[in-house]
Design a protein around this motif. Structure first.
Motif, mmCIF file in Angstrom:
data_model
loop_
_atom_site.group_PDB
_atom_site.id
_atom_site.type_symbol
_atom_site.label_atom_id
_atom_site.label_comp_id
_atom_site.label_asym_id
_atom_site.label_seq_id
_atom_site.Cartn_x
_atom_site.Cartn_y
_atom_site.Cartn_z
ATOM 1 N N TRP A 1 0.843 -1.210 0.000
ATOM 2 C CA TRP A 1 0.000 0.000 0.000
ATOM 3 C C TRP A 1 0.876 1.258 0.000
ATOM 4 C CZ3 TRP A 1 -2.994 -3.609 -0.974
ATOM 5 C CH2 TRP A 1 -4.356 -3.523 -0.990
ATOM 6 N N GLN A 2 1.992 1.189 0.741
ATOM 7 C CA GLN A 2 2.918 2.307 0.744
ATOM 8 C C GLN A 2 3.561 2.480 -0.635
ATOM 9 O OE1 GLN A 2 3.544 4.569 3.107
ATOM 10 N NE2 GLN A 2 5.041 5.604 1.784
ATOM 11 N N SER B 1 -7.358 5.624 -3.226
ATOM 12 C CA SER B 1 -7.429 4.148 -3.206
ATOM 13 C C SER B 1 -8.809 3.749 -2.756
ATOM 14 C CB SER B 1 -6.373 3.575 -2.266
ATOM 15 O OG SER B 1 -6.570 4.036 -0.950
ATOM 16 N N GLU C 1 -3.886 14.144 -4.531
ATOM 17 C CA GLU C 1 -3.778 12.926 -3.718
ATOM 18 C C GLU C 1 -3.891 11.678 -4.587
ATOM 19 O OE1 GLU C 1 -6.732 12.981 -0.726
ATOM 20 O OE2 GLU C 1 -5.984 14.816 0.237
ATOM 21 N N THR C 2 -3.367 10.584 -4.029
ATOM 22 C CA THR C 2 -3.589 9.266 -4.631
ATOM 23 C C THR C 2 -4.811 8.668 -3.975
ATOM 24 O OG1 THR C 2 -1.232 8.904 -5.027
ATOM 25 C CG2 THR C 2 -2.649 6.960 -4.981
ATOM 26 N N ALA D 1 -4.494 8.262 -9.633
ATOM 27 C CA ALA D 1 -3.925 9.605 -9.482
ATOM 28 C C ALA D 1 -4.138 10.380 -10.770
ATOM 29 C CB ALA D 1 -2.436 9.521 -9.147
ATOM 30 N N TYR E 1 2.337 1.543 -3.599
ATOM 31 C CA TYR E 1 1.386 2.046 -4.589
ATOM 32 C C TYR E 1 1.006 3.495 -4.305
ATOM 33 C CZ TYR E 1 0.698 -2.397 -6.985
ATOM 34 O OH TYR E 1 0.887 -3.529 -7.738
ATOM 35 N N ASP E 2 0.842 3.871 -3.017
ATOM 36 C CA ASP E 2 0.498 5.262 -2.705
ATOM 37 C C ASP E 2 1.537 6.219 -3.262
ATOM 38 O OD1 ASP E 2 -1.857 4.799 -1.422
ATOM 39 O OD2 ASP E 2 -0.989 4.665 0.577
ATOM 40 N N THR E 3 2.790 5.918 -3.005
ATOM 41 C CA THR E 3 3.868 6.805 -3.428
ATOM 42 C C THR E 3 4.159 6.656 -4.927
ATOM 43 O OG1 THR E 3 4.849 6.624 -1.237
ATOM 44 C CG2 THR E 3 6.254 7.467 -2.985
ATOM 45 N N ARG F 1 -6.266 1.477 6.833
ATOM 46 C CA ARG F 1 -6.989 1.403 5.553
ATOM 47 C C ARG F 1 -7.233 -0.034 5.141
ATOM 48 N NH1 ARG F 1 -4.065 4.453 1.059
ATOM 49 N NH2 ARG F 1 -2.213 3.680 2.105
ATOM 50 N N PHE G 1 -5.632 1.923 -7.147
ATOM 51 C CA PHE G 1 -4.911 3.124 -6.738
ATOM 52 C C PHE G 1 -4.920 4.061 -7.949
ATOM 53 C CE2 PHE G 1 -3.301 -0.143 -3.983
ATOM 54 C CZ PHE G 1 -3.182 0.474 -2.749
ATOM 55 N N HIS H 1 1.505 8.159 -7.515
ATOM 56 C CA HIS H 1 1.588 9.620 -7.553
ATOM 57 C C HIS H 1 2.825 10.082 -8.326
ATOM 58 C CE1 HIS H 1 2.749 13.614 -5.977
ATOM 59 N NE2 HIS H 1 1.419 13.842 -5.953
#
Length: 567
Positions: free
Chosen positions: A61-62, A150, A147-148, A169, A64-66, A255, A167, A69
């Motif tokens: 998750w970290q 999800s 923001e990204t 963006a 894909y979040d970063t 999450r 995910f 984006h």
């Protein structure tokens, strides 16, 4: 005093207690095994699987979040929106999709939501563009362009491209406005493979609103796509009539919630099967316990019974070698020690019998010598003259003769003080002096501290008598010297005469006599003293003959024994 019990009964009770103790030990071991098995294969493994899965979700998750984006703002992706560098953008997005354990499919959309680049199959692209969930995510992105986003996005694509989470963006243009969209959809197949590696029976993954991202069983979801499993921490639950041990923990800033479940039905079946088997073993042991106890007791006590029989035979007077059966090493050692003891008893009985016979012969010989008519006649004849010449000396003769008779016939033990035996020798020599007159002289020198030590009765007199009898046969005058002293920690008595001595042949004959098992009557007095000392004190003691030019010295070696010690 405690009541004695038979050893046989004790062994039986001990063996029965052992069996009962073994049964209790099996029951305890079964309980401990069940507890340990449950702790290891249910509680620990379920918690460990939850932690392992949670770590993967936390990492992915970290990522894909970063990553989503950063890719959306990269020059390559922004150029691809304009129709440039599409191949390069495709390679970049594809590499990112497969960089972690949770693979994803990607789609690059223009501002109108049409696919520009994607790894989805053509049939799945059309469904993707028209899917309501995709349209909803695009609307959310326009509200939060920096923001990204999800969200749970179940896409039932074919060809293993089905997904359950996305995910997203915005791809901005040069002015910061929306130029397009970048979406990665996490593959359901990757989630299924990850769950299978956990080693648990069921896995449910939800978002922060209890929407199911993935589950190993559709029965764990309700009709609205919510989780049908409500778990707080770790607890036992029942789902669709089955019992589970479940562990639930949040990850990725809450999450994602991961629930791992292990069915305890298998454990219950295993415990029930083990309990049935254990009960069967216990019943068989209880039924066989009397027979086993009898067999073990009889086999264990067979050696002891044989030994008891041998002891009873010995008590009944049978001290011959006992033939005992071969058995355990410890019992064979006991058998050997018992037979050794019997051999020692037989040896001691033979020794005591011989010693008693030697003592009897010494006393009989002494009595024969004293009651010999010739000896008594000489004493009486000398007494008759002494009464006329010296009444005082006559009185001493009577007292000495009486002491001689009394000492010879009394039976108050086999040992006396050395001083008592020497007084007897003095009385004997005084009477012999009256008989032989100037032909016989003697001196006695005994250390005063030795007079209270214990010696066999009639020890010195036979040696003195032997010296007088054989010495005065061939010479006119005989001098006897009797000495007693300590030597090498023992007592050494010597009777020395200045008689004619011994020829070589006679000396060899005497030495052979002392080494023999029996003696000729002529030398039975000397031999009896020697043999008695050997029997009483051992081979280190006895009589020694020292031949000199004129005369013979007879040495008697024996241990120093005082009052109260065993002779």
């Amino acid at each position: 005093m405690a009541k004695s019990i038979r050893f046989r009964a004790y062994i039986r009770q001990l063996f029965m207690r052992f069996i009962l103790g073994f049964i209790l030990l099996m029951l305890l071991s079964f309980v401990v095994f069940g507890f340990v098995y449950y702790e290891i294969y249910v509680v620990r493994d379920t918690s460990r699987a939850n932690t392992a899965l949670g770590a993967v979700f936390e990492q992915e998750w970290q990522r894909y979040d970063t990553g989503v984006h950063d890719l959306a703002h990269s020059d390559v992706v922004r150029a691809a929106i304009q129709g440039e560098r599409l191949a390069e953008a495709h390679r970049l997005l594809y590499a990112f999709s497969f960089a972690g354990p949770l693979h994803a499919d990607f789609a690059l959309l223009d501002r109108d939501g049409r696919v520009i680049a994607s790894n989805l199959y053509a049939v799945n692209r059309e469904l993707f563009e028209m899917h309501e969930g995709v349209r909803s995510d695009l609307a959310r992105l326009r509200l939060s362009p920096e923001e990204t986003v999800s969200s749970v996005l179940p896409l039932p694509f074919s060809y293993d491209q089905a997904s359950s989470y996305a995910f997203s963006a915005i791809v901005p243009d040069g002015s910061g406005s929306v130029d397009g969209y970048l979406i990665f959809t996490v593959k359901t197949e990757g989630l299924r493979s990850l769950a299978a590696q956990g080693g648990v029976d069921q896995v449910v993954v939800t978002d922060g609103f209890d929407n199911v991202i993935f589950s190993t069983n559709r029965l764990l979801e309700d009709a609205l796509g919510k989780s049908a499993v409500q778990v707080q921490g770790a607890e036992f639950i029942r789902v669709n009539g089955r019992s589970y041990y479940a562990v639930a923990h949040p990850y990725a800033d809450a999450r994602v919630h991961v629930v791992t479940m292990t069915s305890i039905v298998r454990q219950q079946q295993l415990i029930e099967t083990g309990a049935v088997f254990l009960c069967g073993v216990i019943v068989l042991l209880l039924l066989a316990m009397p027979l086993l106890t009898h067999k073990v007791t009889e086999r264990s006590l067979r050696s002891i019974d044989s030994l008891l029989h041998a002891v009873r035979e010995c008590r009944g007077g049978n001290i011959t070698q006992q033939e005992l059966p071969r058995s355990f090493l410890e019992f064979e050692t006991l058998y050997e020690d018992f037979n050794t003891m019997l051999r020692e008893i037989r040896r001691l009985l033979a020794t005591n019998a011989e010693l008693a016979e030697r003592k009897r012969l010494m006393e009989v010989r002494q009595l024969k010598g004293q009651f010999n008519p010739h000896f008594a006649f000489n004493v009486m004849e000398a007494l008759r003259y002494e009464i006329l010449i010296d009444p005082q000396r006559a009185s001493e003769m009577v007292v000495a003769f009486a002491n001689l008779m009394r000492y010879s016939i009394r039976a108050d033990g086999t040992s006396v003080e050395l001083g008592v035996d020497i007084r007897y020798v003095r009385d004997y020599l005084m009477l012999q002096k009256m008989r032989y007159g100037d032909r016989l002289d003697y001196t006695i020198e005994i250390a005063p501290e030795l007079l209270t030590c214990r010696v066999p009765k009639l020890l010195v007199q036979p040696i003195v008598e032997n010296s007088i009898v054989h010495g005065l046969e061939r010479i006119r005058h005989l001098h006897l010297r009797i000495e007693g002293q300590c030597a090498d920690g023992g007592l050494r008595l010597s009777v020395e005469d200045d008689g004619p001595g011994m020829t070589d042949a006679k000396y060899a004959e005497i030495l052979a006599l002392l080494a023999a098992e029996s003696a000729e009557p002529e030398h039975i007095g000397l031999y009896n003293v020697h043999r008695a000392l050997r029997l009483l004190y051992g081979e280190a003691y006895g009589v020694e003959i020292v031949r000199r030019t004129h005369g013979v010295t007879v040495i008697l070696d024996l241990p120093l024994i005082w009052e109260g010690e065993d002779v």
